[in-house]
Each structure stands twice: as structure tokens, then as C-alpha cells.
Design an enzyme around this catalytic site. Sequence first.
Site, PDB file in Angstrom:
ATOM      1  N   CYS A 120       0.839  -1.188   0.000  1.00  0.00           N
ATOM      2  CA  CYS A 120       0.000   0.000   0.000  1.00  0.00           C
ATOM      3  C   CYS A 120       0.875   1.240   0.000  1.00  0.00           C
ATOM      4  O   CYS A 120       1.874   1.290   0.721  1.00  0.00           O
ATOM      5  CB  CYS A 120      -0.897  -0.016   1.240  1.00  0.00           C
ATOM      6  SG  CYS A 120      -2.007   1.393   1.350  1.00  0.00           S
ATOM      7  N   GLU A 166      -8.923  -0.934  -2.511  1.00  0.00           N
ATOM      8  CA  GLU A 166      -9.192   0.506  -2.607  1.00  0.00           C
ATOM      9  C   GLU A 166     -10.528   0.878  -1.963  1.00  0.00           C
ATOM     10  O   GLU A 166     -10.629   1.913  -1.288  1.00  0.00           O
ATOM     11  CB  GLU A 166      -9.160   0.960  -4.074  1.00  0.00           C
ATOM     12  CG  GLU A 166      -7.825   0.793  -4.757  1.00  0.00           C
ATOM     13  CD  GLU A 166      -6.649   1.379  -3.983  1.00  0.00           C
ATOM     14  OE1 GLU A 166      -6.790   2.463  -3.370  1.00  0.00           O
ATOM     15  OE2 GLU A 166      -5.573   0.740  -3.973  1.00  0.00           O
ATOM     16  N   HIS A 169     -10.238   1.299   1.672  1.00  0.00           N
ATOM     17  CA  HIS A 169      -9.702   2.607   2.075  1.00  0.00           C
ATOM     18  C   HIS A 169     -10.824   3.605   2.333  1.00  0.00           C
ATOM     19  O   HIS A 169     -10.721   4.441   3.250  1.00  0.00           O
ATOM     20  CB  HIS A 169      -8.793   3.177   0.981  1.00  0.00           C
ATOM     21  CG  HIS A 169      -7.364   2.751   1.068  1.00  0.00           C
ATOM     22  ND1 HIS A 169      -6.566   3.018   2.166  1.00  0.00           N
ATOM     23  CD2 HIS A 169      -6.573   2.097   0.185  1.00  0.00           C
ATOM     24  CE1 HIS A 169      -5.339   2.544   1.952  1.00  0.00           C
ATOM     25  NE2 HIS A 169      -5.319   1.978   0.752  1.00  0.00           N
TER      26      HIS A 169
END
Length: 196
Positions: A120, A166, A169
Site C-alpha cells: 500500500c 481501494e 480505504h
Amino acid sequence: MTKKTSELIPSNKWIKHDDDKDDIKILRQKLEPLTFPLTEEDESYLDKMKAYIESSFSGKWQEQGIKPGMAVAANQVGWNKRVIYVHFDSLGKEYQYLLANPKILAFSQGISYIPTGEGCLSVKKHHDGIIPRRAKIIVEGVDMLNNNRVVKFSADGILSINLQHEIDHLDGILYYDRINKDNKFFVGEGWSSVEG
């Protein structure tokens, strides 16, 4: 990609990191939906997201001294909006998505994982371990590369893993949160490995 984006020179300073006490608060937030029309501030964050990942995709990341990435979520550049940008090649196929307000509508029971683990942009210290992801997902979002049309599509393999990383996140979840705390290299029966 706009001219403005192509002229930006990406910097590691754009990226929020989990080892910084102020950055981690941003990375752990549940982000707000993106609304349209976009503001100038929205456009400026989008340009940063695209410029960073395009530098990686085009192979310029080394000369620019940045950590390469396949994708980025808005909070990683300090923007509190539900937006992700994905652009990478895998096994001769190119994947590119700029999605606002993406959500996973459905997923398979099967589990996939990358044997070497995940990385990441926001995590400086690598965390060893297996991160279980759904093998196949159906995603819906606003396609900002296609006239802001709502799209729905299925993803499997590395794209499925990437999108799940993603979208996590956007809810303040980092990949290492999903590593089994009792056995970090645990692989369940029937799980399928995917090359990263």
C-alpha cells in the site's frame, strides 16, 4: 487525462502514511460521497490521484523518486471523498477505472489472495501475511472516465483484489486489518492464489 494532470510531478509528500499521527486519522475516516458538479478543490485532488498513478503506470516513478502504485484512494491524498483511481497491467491486460462512490453489490463465496501479500502506498512498513479477498465481486460506481455514467461490472482475479483494497480505504480499512491475527499465513481450504 487533462493537460493539468500531465504537467504535475508527483511527490511522496502527497501521500498520507499510517506511521504519522495526523495522517492516520485521515486514513481511518469513513469518507463522504462525492457530489456533482465538481469543485475546483475536487478537480485538484483528482489531478493528484491521476498524476501519481499515471507516473507509476508509465514507468516514470523511479526518475521521479516516488513509491510505485497500481491504484490510490482519495483519502491517501488527503481528500475526504469516496473516489478511487486504478490503472495497471496484468497478464497483458490493461485495467483503468476512476470511480466515484463505488460499492460492492455482490460477491462470490470463494476466496482469493496474493501469496506474497499486499502492499500500500500509505503503509511504509510491510506487513507479512495473507489477506483474504472475495474471488469475484460486482461493483457499481460513477465512471468518471466515461461522462460520469453509473456503471456496474464484475471483477475477478487481481482486479477484484485491487478494487476491494481501494474500496476498503474509503471505509478507513487498511489491508493489514484483514490479516488473521492468530495465524498471519493462514490459507483456508479451497482458497485460490492470484499473482500480484
